[in-house]
Design an enzyme around this catalytic site. Sequence first.
Site, PDB file in Angstrom:
ATOM      1  N   ASN A 194      88.422  44.580 -37.790  1.00 23.45           N
ATOM      2  CA  ASN A 194      87.473  45.457 -38.464  1.00 23.45           C
ATOM      3  C   ASN A 194      87.634  46.886 -37.936  1.00 23.45           C
ATOM      4  OD1 ASN A 194      84.823  46.931 -38.649  1.00 23.45           O
ATOM      5  ND2 ASN A 194      84.278  45.117 -39.840  1.00 23.45           N
ATOM      6  N   ASP A 211      79.899  40.501 -31.808  1.00 22.60           N
ATOM      7  CA  ASP A 211      79.370  39.867 -33.012  1.00 22.60           C
ATOM      8  C   ASP A 211      77.935  40.330 -33.167  1.00 22.60           C
ATOM      9  OD1 ASP A 211      80.104  37.899 -35.158  1.00 22.60           O
ATOM     10  OD2 ASP A 211      78.227  37.009 -34.497  1.00 22.60           O
ATOM     11  N   SER A 212      77.528  40.529 -34.407  1.00 23.49           N
ATOM     12  CA  SER A 212      76.196  41.069 -34.668  1.00 23.49           C
ATOM     13  C   SER A 212      75.440  40.222 -35.673  1.00 23.49           C
ATOM     14  CB  SER A 212      76.308  42.510 -35.194  1.00 23.49           C
ATOM     15  OG  SER A 212      76.895  43.355 -34.240  1.00 23.49           O
ATOM     16  N   ARG A 265      77.210  54.188 -35.440  1.00 26.13           N
ATOM     17  CA  ARG A 265      76.578  55.501 -35.398  1.00 26.13           C
ATOM     18  C   ARG A 265      75.176  55.504 -36.001  1.00 26.13           C
ATOM     19  NH1 ARG A 265      80.290  58.939 -33.608  1.00 26.13           N
ATOM     20  NH2 ARG A 265      82.500  58.560 -34.040  1.00 26.13           N
TER      21      ARG A 265
END
Length: 220
Positions: free
Chosen positions: A28, A87-88, A198
């Site tokens: 990613n 990982d989220s 961000r």
Amino acid sequence: MSVSDAIPSDVFSAKLSIGASLVLATHNANKITALREALRNVPVEILTAKEFDLESPAETGSTVLENALIKARVVAQQSGHPAISDDSGFCISALDDLPGAAAIDWAGPNENYNIAIERIGEMLAERNIVSSPARFVTCIALALPDGTAIAEQGATAGNLVWPPRGATEGYLSVFALSGEAETLAVKMAGQSAGETHRIAAYRHRQPATLRLIDRVRFEG
């Protein structure tokens, strides 16, 4: 042996020693940018899984911790170098912390988050709920080729907002930071949410990475 059985009890307290290189266990581009930014002062050569022609491992864990460890361990074993991954997930307290680690899966193969938002709405209606604490969570894991690993977790707390407000960018249209009324989607109107590291929902990601690196000894 399940993934959880393979998680050592000291994964959040142990320290590791690594050599002169570290592989970013992701394809990613956004995550590569975020990790490179967080690791900019680390005295190692930063490599990527793409350089080793490695495919992304299946994320079969039920938590972000399990998935982060899976990715770091597989890439470390296959590349022969220490590897770091993240990982989220998005957790809604009133929905038993769902979707959690399945946040992307809920959006379907085309990552259509309108589908995920509709599913949330259906579950809220079934439980007669219109609000709930919610949080974005991330786990950062670092593994050696032998499977030894450490990890750090972070979260940004807030509240579920229903009905959705603002453009559907992930789950930003149903999430407001603690103490705020407007969703992040509304606050970010006209801005790109592409670089997730961000945006305010993931402000915990870099500190979690730095806490992990503080537990690493560099021997290269």
